[in-house]
Design a protein around this motif. Structure first.
Motif, PDB file in Angstrom:
ATOM      1  N   ILE A 654      14.232  12.100  11.521  1.00  0.00           N
ATOM      2  CA  ILE A 654      13.539  10.860  11.152  1.00  0.00           C
ATOM      3  C   ILE A 654      12.188  11.219  10.543  1.00  0.00           C
ATOM      4  O   ILE A 654      11.769  10.659   9.528  1.00  0.00           O
ATOM      5  N   LEU A 655      11.535  12.197  11.166  1.00  0.00           N
ATOM      6  CA  LEU A 655      10.230  12.614  10.674  1.00  0.00           C
ATOM      7  C   LEU A 655      10.324  13.070   9.221  1.00  0.00           C
ATOM      8  O   LEU A 655       9.508  12.705   8.377  1.00  0.00           O
ATOM      9  N   GLN A 656      11.333  13.849   8.947  1.00  0.00           N
ATOM     10  CA  GLN A 656      11.485  14.378   7.601  1.00  0.00           C
ATOM     11  C   GLN A 656      11.647  13.253   6.580  1.00  0.00           C
ATOM     12  O   GLN A 656      11.022  13.257   5.524  1.00  0.00           O
ATOM     13  N   GLU A 657      12.499  12.293   6.936  1.00  0.00           N
ATOM     14  CA  GLU A 657      12.711  11.159   6.037  1.00  0.00           C
ATOM     15  C   GLU A 657      11.417  10.352   5.879  1.00  0.00           C
ATOM     16  O   GLU A 657      11.076   9.918   4.777  1.00  0.00           O
ATOM     17  N   ALA A 658      10.735  10.168   7.000  1.00  0.00           N
ATOM     18  CA  ALA A 658       9.512   9.370   6.958  1.00  0.00           C
ATOM     19  C   ALA A 658       8.474  10.043   6.069  1.00  0.00           C
ATOM     20  O   ALA A 658       7.779   9.395   5.282  1.00  0.00           O
ATOM     21  N   ARG A 659       8.386  11.363   6.188  1.00  0.00           N
ATOM     22  CA  ARG A 659       7.405  12.087   5.381  1.00  0.00           C
ATOM     23  C   ARG A 659       7.767  12.011   3.898  1.00  0.00           C
ATOM     24  O   ARG A 659       6.929  11.786   3.037  1.00  0.00           O
ATOM     25  N   LEU A 660       9.045  12.184   3.644  1.00  0.00           N
ATOM     26  CA  LEU A 660       9.517  12.111   2.271  1.00  0.00           C
ATOM     27  C   LEU A 660       9.196  10.750   1.663  1.00  0.00           C
ATOM     28  O   LEU A 660       8.685  10.652   0.541  1.00  0.00           O
ATOM     29  N   SER A 661       9.488   9.710   2.417  1.00  0.00           N
ATOM     30  CA  SER A 661       9.225   8.362   1.919  1.00  0.00           C
ATOM     31  C   SER A 661       7.743   8.158   1.666  1.00  0.00           C
ATOM     32  O   SER A 661       7.356   7.587   0.645  1.00  0.00           O
ATOM     33  N   ALA A 662       6.925   8.620   2.599  1.00  0.00           N
ATOM     34  CA  ALA A 662       5.483   8.454   2.435  1.00  0.00           C
ATOM     35  C   ALA A 662       5.020   9.186   1.179  1.00  0.00           C
ATOM     36  O   ALA A 662       4.227   8.656   0.388  1.00  0.00           O
ATOM     37  N   ALA A 663       5.553  10.380   0.965  1.00  0.00           N
ATOM     38  CA  ALA A 663       5.146  11.163  -0.203  1.00  0.00           C
ATOM     39  C   ALA A 663       5.553  10.452  -1.491  1.00  0.00           C
ATOM     40  O   ALA A 663       4.776  10.367  -2.451  1.00  0.00           O
ATOM     41  N   GLU A 664       6.771   9.911  -1.503  1.00  0.00           N
ATOM     42  CA  GLU A 664       7.243   9.214  -2.706  1.00  0.00           C
ATOM     43  C   GLU A 664       6.375   8.009  -3.020  1.00  0.00           C
ATOM     44  O   GLU A 664       5.998   7.775  -4.164  1.00  0.00           O
ATOM     45  N   ILE A 665       6.085   7.267  -1.986  1.00  0.00           N
ATOM     46  CA  ILE A 665       5.293   6.055  -2.186  1.00  0.00           C
ATOM     47  C   ILE A 665       3.908   6.403  -2.715  1.00  0.00           C
ATOM     48  O   ILE A 665       3.403   5.794  -3.658  1.00  0.00           O
ATOM     49  N   LEU A 666       3.303   7.439  -2.130  1.00  0.00           N
ATOM     50  CA  LEU A 666       1.964   7.823  -2.588  1.00  0.00           C
ATOM     51  C   LEU A 666       1.982   8.384  -4.005  1.00  0.00           C
ATOM     52  O   LEU A 666       1.023   8.253  -4.756  1.00  0.00           O
ATOM     53  N   GLN A 667       3.081   8.993  -4.351  1.00  0.00           N
ATOM     54  CA  GLN A 667       3.167   9.537  -5.699  1.00  0.00           C
ATOM     55  C   GLN A 667       3.210   8.414  -6.740  1.00  0.00           C
ATOM     56  O   GLN A 667       2.516   8.460  -7.750  1.00  0.00           O
ATOM     57  N   ASP A 668       4.007   7.381  -6.452  1.00  0.00           N
ATOM     58  CA  ASP A 668       4.108   6.256  -7.384  1.00  0.00           C
ATOM     59  C   ASP A 668       2.854   5.401  -7.389  1.00  0.00           C
ATOM     60  O   ASP A 668       2.488   4.836  -8.402  1.00  0.00           O
TER      61      ASP A 668
END
Ligand code: ADP
Ligand code: MG
Length: 698
Positions: A654-668
């Motif tokens: 879950i952590l991995q997915e959460a981090r990935l999502s956070a990174a994507e959102i911040l990138q956009d």
């Protein structure tokens, strides 16, 4: 959450001033929002009922439907109790209460069906239950499913008649009122992608699940959200830092080539090459590097650091390498000096023991920019140490240094530019922890040992094999090898410590009368320790008797045996570190874990794990499972691990997915300004104003 959740807890129906005070004092529940986030720590499955004849004494909690045939108060004084005979169509059971007797005896009615819920224990041929919970069968609320929440309470709360059930009642009341006020705190895109349960349903179901499936979905949703916001924060910090601190650009690699082609004593492993490339990319990027280099003991971090230092020096800057102890700083200095000299670079050592004259020379050379490499201890952090142009700081064995010290290394430059920072640790940290603890750093991993290393053989031996073990040590010493014998360090009692060590030392002198022995312990002065260490490193002594001062980093390739006395007294990570002191040369090495017969369950798991594997990451995972995230070395001060629902030892995915999502959102959308991300922004604003102190993370 909205203003509704800031409402003082006293305003909830059923909470008076007394209850309000207790909730505040005991559980830090001040507001509606605090209460709703006081999640149950488990649920009781109330869908299962047992017949009395099926009850066994190893059952944890059971519920039985039946009626009371007879109830009486017997005994006197502290032995006074209410005993009821509870029957169903298969047998009878005794229910016993020692407290609240008068009240209960007035309340319990005969010949009406109750559900008795409690822990059965056996008394002769019969079973009884002490202090069961009693509920009228007719009044059981089936609407909300059969999973009943169990909440943490305290003794004081219980004395004030606030038990788990009371809290459940309050939660229910609150949820009824709150449901429509619960805002969604994640953007629709994430809810869709991960099929997350909406926030309001998740809150309802974490307390009163409609089914097991709903409970799982609710838990997943809340864990995801919790981890998402931690990662979002860490990544925001990282982005802010990258923006704020442009990095010096190092493009020149001439010294690296010179060293690589003519002086590198071995072929680098693929992992070492990959990591060097990762670091080079950072040093080249124009952004300030903050990178954590993880690599198991013996994986060859030092040479990687040295090559990266050469990149910085090629561009005309200076570098610093900081180690946690004098012994280690000296060892680095000793190992790096021939390399540095081979390509004509000055190198100096600065520790607490450096004399006045030496210091003056170092200070001068640093400020003039004529000293490219400085190795040392904490002494490097002193204010008077100023570089003309520090390009790279390397910190070895990170967990011994605090985050604040790490930051101090940034401010060592006369110029305005910050150095790049590389932190090295030999304490493998499970990925999940690293992502959170060092979430604002980039992480590189050396996950491969140099070729030709024979895996260390690890054995667990009880006291009765001591003669055998000593015989084996003799053979090894006769074959020209050296041996460590380590005693535990008991922090509460340095005296006892020393006693263990001294007794051990004496018995070893008796068992090996002709063998020169060194001894190192925490009470010795730095120079005495060093003297003994040097004797051992030079092979003049064959046995090193020590407390754990040798734990970190010491490198004596001719040492092939590590004996750990009272091995059950060490933590897993520590034992793994100790074991890493051997197996550094070409010879077969051994680690022998000595213990008494009596071992706790956890100790057994620790010892078995070490015998089974030499993989530091696997060991770290086991350690995490045994001790929980809060107790892993290096995590104590961090506070990032105070999570409400998520558990870093289990929720890695879950952590991995959460981090990935956070990174994507911040990138956009780095400033979270889009409409779609409004829920995130609102949630952060709300949380920042309120309880959560983000600054504890950085
Ligand atoms: P650690 O990662 O524990 O700090 P070191 O850097 O001290 O490990 O390296 C352990 C030993 O392995 C040293 O003696 C070092 O010279 C040697 N070494 C490092 N890399 C290699 C390699 N690629 N091949 C062979 N030996 C290596
Ligand atoms: Mg090292």
């Amino acid at each position: 959450m909205s203003r509704f959740f800031d409402t003082k807890i006293d305003y909830l129906k059923g909470v008076g001033e007394r209850t309000g005070n207790l909730l505040r004092e005991e559980l830090s529940i001040h507001t509606f929002g605090d209460l709703i986030q006081h999640y149950p720590f488990r649920h009781e499955d109330r869908s299962q009922f047992h017949k009395i004849e099926d009850i066994r004494e190893d059952m944890p909690y059971v519920q039985v439907i039946g009626h009371i045939r007879k109830a009486e108060i017997i005994g006197a004084g502290p032995k006074k109790r209410l005993v009821a005979v509870f029957v169903d169509d298969t047998g009878e059971l005794e229910l016993v209460w020692f407290k609240g007797i008068q009240w209960l005896s007035g309340k319990l009615k005969p010949q009406i069906d109750y559900v008795a819920f409690g822990k059965p224990s056996r008394f002769g041929q019969k079973f009884n239950m002490a202090h069961p919970e009693m509920e009228l069968l007719a009044s059981i609320d089936r609407e909300n499913g059969q999973l009943f929440p169990v909440y943490h309470t305290t003794e004081k709360l219980k004395r004030g008649r606030i038990d788990s059930r009371t809290i459940a009642r309050l939660q229910k009341r609150l949820l009824e009122k709150a449901y429509e006020h619960i805002p969604e705190t994640l953007p629709a895109s994430l809810i869709e992608r991960y099929r997350l349960m909406p926030k309001r349903d998740a809150l309802r179901n974490i307390h009163f699940p409609e089914s097991i499936n709903c409970l799982e979905k609710a838990t997943f949703r809340l864990k995801f959200e919790e981890l998402f916001y931690v990662q979002l924060r860490l990544l925001t910090l990282k982005l802010a830092r990258i923006d704020k601190y442009p990095g010096q650009v190092f493009g020149d690699t001439k010294l690296v080539h010179e060293f690589y082609e003519s002086h590198l004593p071995f072929e680098l492993t693929n992992a070492q090459k990959r990591v060097i490339k990762e670091i080079y990319a950072d040093l080249h990027s124009g952004k300030q590097m903050n990178r954590l280099l993880q690599g198991d003991v013996g994986s060859g971090k030092t040479i990687v650091a040295f090559i990266c230092m050469l990149i910085a020096i090629s561009s005309g800057t200076q570098v610093a390498l900081m180690a946690p102890t004098e012994i280690l700083a000296e060892q680095h200095y000793r190992n790096l000096t021939p390399f540095a000299n081979a390509i004509g670079l000055e190198i100096a050592l600065l520790t607490g023991s450096t004399g006045k004259r030496g210091r003056r020379i170092i200070d001068e050379m640093l400020q003039m920019g004529t000293l490219p490499i400085l190795v040392g201890t904490h002494a490097l952090l002193e204010d008077r140490v100023q570089f003309k142009n520090l390009g790279l700081s390397v910190v070895d064995e990170q967990h011994r240094f605090g985050v604040a010290q790490r930051a101090k290394l940034w401010h060592k430059n006369a110029g305005s530019e910050y150095p790049h920072v590389l932190v090295m640790t030999a304490t493998p940290i499970p990925r999940t922890l690293a992502m959170t603890l060092y979430g604002d750093l980039d992480v590189s991993v050396i996950d491969e040992l140099p070729k030709g290393r024979k895996p260390i053989k690890t054995l667990h031996r009880f006291e009765n094999k001591r003669l055998h073990v000593f015989g084996f040590l003799k053979e090894q010493i006769q074959a020209g090898r050296q041996v460590y014998i380590v005693y535990p360090l008991i922090e509460e009692s340095e005296k006892l410590d020393l006693k263990h060590l001294e007794d051990g030392y004496e018995s070893i002198r008796r068992a090996f009368p002709d063998v020169p022995v060194s001894c190192v312990h925490g009470r010795m002065s730095g120079s005495d320790k060093d003297y003994e260490m040097h004797l051992f490193a030079q092979g003049k002594t064959k046995i090193m008797v020590a407390t754990t001062v040798i734990e970190v980093g010491v490198d004596v390739p001719n040492a092939t045996v590590m004996v750990v006395e009272n091995a059950d007294r060490f933590g897993l990570a520590q034992l793994h570190q100790l074991r890493g002191r051997v197996g550094r040369g070409g010879e077969q090495s051994y680690c022998i874990l000595m213990t008494d017969y009596k071992l706790s369950k956890d100790s057994k798991v620790r010892l078995e794990t070490l015998v089974r594997t030499t993989n530091g990451f696997e060991i770290a995972e086991t350690d995490l499972k045994l001790r929980g995230p809060g107790n892993i070395e290096g995590t104590q001060q961090s506070g990032v691990l105070d999570l409400l629902v998520a558990d870093l030892s289990k929720d890695g995915k879950i952590l991995q997915e959460a981090r990935l999502s956070a990174a994507e959102i911040l990138q956009d959308d780095p400033d979270l300004v889009s409409l779609e991300h409004a829920p995130i922004r609102q949630h952060i604003d709300k949380v920042q104003k309120n309880t959560f102190n983000w600054s504890r993370i950085s």
